[in-house]
Design a protein around this motif. Structure first.
Motif, PDB file in Angstrom:
ATOM      1  N   GLY A  18     -81.917  -3.904 -20.184  1.00 61.61           N
ATOM      2  CA  GLY A  18     -80.434  -4.459 -20.520  1.00 61.61           C
ATOM      3  C   GLY A  18     -80.085  -5.228 -19.598  1.00 61.61           C
ATOM      4  N   VAL A  19     -80.585  -5.818 -18.432  1.00 58.91           N
ATOM      5  CA  VAL A  19     -79.950  -6.540 -17.476  1.00 58.91           C
ATOM      6  C   VAL A  19     -79.748  -7.936 -17.833  1.00 58.91           C
ATOM      7  N   PHE A  20     -80.748  -8.590 -18.626  1.00 58.06           N
ATOM      8  CA  PHE A  20     -80.785  -9.865 -18.871  1.00 58.06           C
ATOM      9  C   PHE A  20     -80.300  -9.974 -20.322  1.00 58.06           C
ATOM     10  N   LEU A  21     -79.072 -10.518 -20.501  1.00 60.18           N
ATOM     11  CA  LEU A  21     -78.536 -10.340 -21.528  1.00 60.18           C
ATOM     12  C   LEU A  21     -78.476 -12.255 -22.183  1.00 60.18           C
ATOM     13  N   ASN A  22     -78.092 -12.101 -23.549  1.00 62.29           N
ATOM     14  CA  ASN A  22     -77.946 -13.524 -23.932  1.00 62.29           C
ATOM     15  C   ASN A  22     -76.616 -14.247 -23.339  1.00 62.29           C
ATOM     16  N   LYS A  23     -76.936 -15.226 -22.374  1.00 60.30           N
ATOM     17  CA  LYS A  23     -75.650 -15.834 -21.811  1.00 60.30           C
ATOM     18  C   LYS A  23     -74.587 -16.669 -22.713  1.00 60.30           C
ATOM     19  N   GLU A  24     -73.723 -15.651 -22.939  1.00 57.82           N
ATOM     20  CA  GLU A  24     -72.513 -16.341 -23.756  1.00 57.82           C
ATOM     21  C   GLU A  24     -72.910 -16.876 -24.960  1.00 57.82           C
ATOM     22  N   LYS A  25     -73.860 -16.387 -25.681  1.00 56.74           N
ATOM     23  CA  LYS A  25     -74.431 -16.755 -27.057  1.00 56.74           C
ATOM     24  C   LYS A  25     -74.805 -18.363 -26.846  1.00 56.74           C
ATOM     25  N   GLN A  26     -75.454 -18.590 -25.837  1.00 56.14           N
ATOM     26  CA  GLN A  26     -75.993 -19.761 -25.370  1.00 56.14           C
ATOM     27  C   GLN A  26     -77.573 -19.899 -25.535  1.00 56.14           C
ATOM     28  N   VAL A  27     -78.305 -19.000 -25.886  1.00 51.54           N
ATOM     29  CA  VAL A  27     -79.654 -19.007 -25.984  1.00 51.54           C
ATOM     30  C   VAL A  27     -79.852 -18.162 -27.408  1.00 51.54           C
ATOM     31  N   PHE A  28     -80.817 -19.037 -28.186  1.00 52.70           N
ATOM     32  CA  PHE A  28     -81.001 -18.830 -29.492  1.00 52.70           C
ATOM     33  C   PHE A  28     -82.485 -18.671 -29.997  1.00 52.70           C
ATOM     34  N   GLN A  29     -82.797 -17.469 -30.716  1.00 52.29           N
ATOM     35  CA  GLN A  29     -84.210 -17.521 -30.957  1.00 52.29           C
ATOM     36  C   GLN A  29     -84.346 -17.340 -32.414  1.00 52.29           C
ATOM     37  N   SER A  30     -85.435 -17.959 -33.210  1.00 49.37           N
ATOM     38  CA  SER A  30     -85.676 -17.704 -34.655  1.00 49.37           C
ATOM     39  C   SER A  30     -87.044 -17.918 -34.805  1.00 49.37           C
ATOM     40  N   PRO A  31     -87.418 -17.341 -35.908  1.00 46.76           N
ATOM     41  CA  PRO A  31     -86.802 -16.401 -36.891  1.00 46.76           C
ATOM     42  C   PRO A  31     -86.688 -14.941 -36.104  1.00 46.76           C
ATOM     43  N   ALA A  32     -85.755 -14.186 -36.739  1.00 44.52           N
ATOM     44  CA  ALA A  32     -85.803 -12.539 -36.165  1.00 44.52           C
ATOM     45  C   ALA A  32     -86.927 -11.893 -36.673  1.00 44.52           C
ATOM     46  N   GLU A  33     -87.310 -12.193 -37.895  1.00 46.55           N
ATOM     47  CA  GLU A  33     -88.434 -11.101 -38.421  1.00 46.55           C
ATOM     48  C   GLU A  33     -89.684 -12.205 -38.985  1.00 46.55           C
ATOM     49  N   LEU A  34     -90.925 -11.660 -38.846  1.00 51.02           N
ATOM     50  CA  LEU A  34     -91.896 -12.750 -39.467  1.00 51.02           C
ATOM     51  C   LEU A  34     -93.230 -11.937 -40.092  1.00 51.02           C
ATOM     52  N   LEU A  35     -93.641 -12.116 -41.135  1.00 48.11           N
ATOM     53  CA  LEU A  35     -94.652 -11.685 -41.745  1.00 48.11           C
ATOM     54  C   LEU A  35     -95.740 -12.812 -41.949  1.00 48.11           C
ATOM     55  N   ILE A  36     -96.991 -12.691 -41.498  1.00 52.63           N
ATOM     56  CA  ILE A  36     -97.935 -13.675 -41.747  1.00 52.63           C
ATOM     57  C   ILE A  36     -99.435 -13.171 -42.091  1.00 52.63           C
ATOM     58  N   GLU A  37     -99.956 -13.973 -42.657  1.00 56.59           N
ATOM     59  CA  GLU A  37    -101.538 -13.577 -42.916  1.00 56.59           C
ATOM     60  C   GLU A  37    -102.454 -13.894 -41.899  1.00 56.59           C
ATOM     61  N   PRO A  38    -103.466 -13.273 -41.873  1.00 54.12           N
ATOM     62  CA  PRO A  38    -104.530 -13.569 -40.650  1.00 54.12           C
ATOM     63  C   PRO A  38    -104.763 -15.096 -40.672  1.00 54.12           C
ATOM     64  N   LYS A  39    -104.876 -15.669 -41.746  1.00 57.26           N
ATOM     65  CA  LYS A  39    -105.196 -17.165 -41.713  1.00 57.26           C
ATOM     66  C   LYS A  39    -103.881 -18.090 -41.326  1.00 57.26           C
ATOM     67  N   ASP A  40    -102.737 -17.564 -41.376  1.00 59.67           N
ATOM     68  CA  ASP A  40    -101.564 -18.335 -41.086  1.00 59.67           C
ATOM     69  C   ASP A  40    -101.203 -18.947 -39.868  1.00 59.67           C
ATOM     70  N   GLU A  41    -100.585 -20.160 -39.746  1.00 61.25           N
ATOM     71  CA  GLU A  41    -100.223 -20.540 -38.541  1.00 61.25           C
ATOM     72  C   GLU A  41     -98.743 -20.947 -38.547  1.00 61.25           C
ATOM     73  N   THR A  42     -97.903 -20.423 -37.785  1.00 59.14           N
ATOM     74  CA  THR A  42     -96.550 -20.540 -37.575  1.00 59.14           C
ATOM     75  C   THR A  42     -96.022 -20.822 -36.357  1.00 59.14           C
ATOM     76  N   LYS A  43     -94.596 -20.858 -36.128  1.00 58.39           N
ATOM     77  CA  LYS A  43     -94.106 -20.952 -34.675  1.00 58.39           C
ATOM     78  C   LYS A  43     -92.867 -20.352 -34.482  1.00 58.39           C
ATOM     79  N   LEU A  44     -92.340 -19.957 -33.285  1.00 59.23           N
ATOM     80  CA  LEU A  44     -91.243 -19.494 -32.964  1.00 59.23           C
ATOM     81  C   LEU A  44     -90.427 -20.396 -32.191  1.00 59.23           C
ATOM     82  N   THR A  45     -89.012 -20.529 -32.315  1.00 60.69           N
ATOM     83  CA  THR A  45     -88.392 -21.304 -31.643  1.00 60.69           C
ATOM     84  C   THR A  45     -87.132 -20.701 -30.743  1.00 60.69           C
TER      85      THR A  45
END
Length: 308
Positions: A18-45
């Protein structure tokens, strides 16, 4: 700019604590959850708004592990992907603004886990993480299956050794037979959501093809012994980025038993007490009778001597 091994080690060990926290909500990641099929391609941001930060790193944490593995990073616009991940992943973007982790096909169930992006600069500055993405690569021919939910009432014996003002009752919610394990559990009493007294398993347990999870709600005996109270357990099951299916179960509080009612145990206690009281009375009466007889005998003896 390749981050030093010190940065990678520092992040992977101390972020878990828990040392490294989201700095004042200036770091954003999406999506929070993801289900994919073995053949799928996708990306995280991952996007950030931290001035002067120029590097975005991507990490993987496998189920059951606490350490993070560095997948790759983009420094300014220069991309590096670590060799063990080059066949499965790619990285793109701009380290000063936004970067993407591309998950390539084909995927494998062992690629399931948590993925974290982090904004960084160099070893003298902390790295700040996004909130992570929980990803499951669905197993072939294993359909998504919603949970079955039920609520179990408290044990009748739970309050026996507790003081009246400390008596608590524990309700148990069991969600079972679901796949995959992207679930969350919440409780309500009537229309009000409750969090105090709630304890939910940290992770779902797999048995065979399916998962199960339990959650417990502790309430005062007074709250439980109120038939109008409705205790609702809701399991939210993630299906895709726009759909979560809620499955609920409930029970009502029960009426407290009449403590003045005559039970077999109470009847036995009363009769035993009565027998003991009667026995004591008989003994005392016998002693008293013997004492009176003795006095009468003494008085008769004294009277006879005087007449003589």
């Amino acid at each position: 700019m390749k981050p030093s091994p010190f940065i990678v080690f520092w992040i992977s060990v101390f972020w878990i604590k828990g040392v490294f926290l989201n700095k004042e909500k200036q770091v954003f990641q999406s999506p929070a959850e993801l289900l994919i099929e073995p053949k799928d391609e996708t990306k995280l941001t991952l996007t950030h708004q931290i001035q002067s930060y120029d590097t975005i790193l991507w990490y993987q944490r496998s189920p059951g592990n606490t350490s993070l593995k560095l997948i790759g990073y983009v420094s300014y616009k220069a991309v590096t992907v670590e060799s063990p991940f080059q066949s499965h992943f790619n990285v793109s973007g701009d380290g000063e603004k936004a970067a993407f982790l591309h998950i390539l096909s084909p995927r494998h169930p062992e690629d399931s886990g948590e993925y974290f992006g982090a904004a960084s600069m160099h070893s003298s500055y902390p790295a700040y993480f996004g909130e992570g993405t929980r990803l499951t690569v669905l197993e072939p021919e294993h359909p998504i299956t919603e949970p079955t939910v039920k609520v179990l009432p408290p044990s009748q014996k739970e309050c026996r050794n507790q003081k009246d003002n400390e008596k608590r009752k524990t309700l148990v919610c069991v969600a079972s037979e679901f796949y995959p394990d992207h679930v969350s559990v919440s409780w309500q009493i009537g229309e009000k959501e409750v969090t105090d007294g709630v304890a939910t398993d940290s992770a779902a347990l797999r048995n065979g093809k399916y998962y199960s999870i339990t959650s417990r709600l502790r309430v005062s005996a007074e709250v439980w012994y109120e038939p109008s109270n409705k205790f609702i357990c809701t399991v939210s099951f993630f299906i895709n980025e726009t759909t979560k299916k809620n499955s609920s179960a409930f029970i009502h509080g029960e009426k407290a038993k009449d403590t003045n009612a005559m039970t077999r145990e109470k009847y036995l206690r009363i009769t035993q007490s009565a027998k003991l009281t009667y026995s004591v009375f008989i003994v005392k009466s016998s002693i008293y009778g013997a004492f009176v007889a003795f006095l009468v005998w003494k008085l008769q003896g004294s009277s006879g001597k005087q007449n003589y």
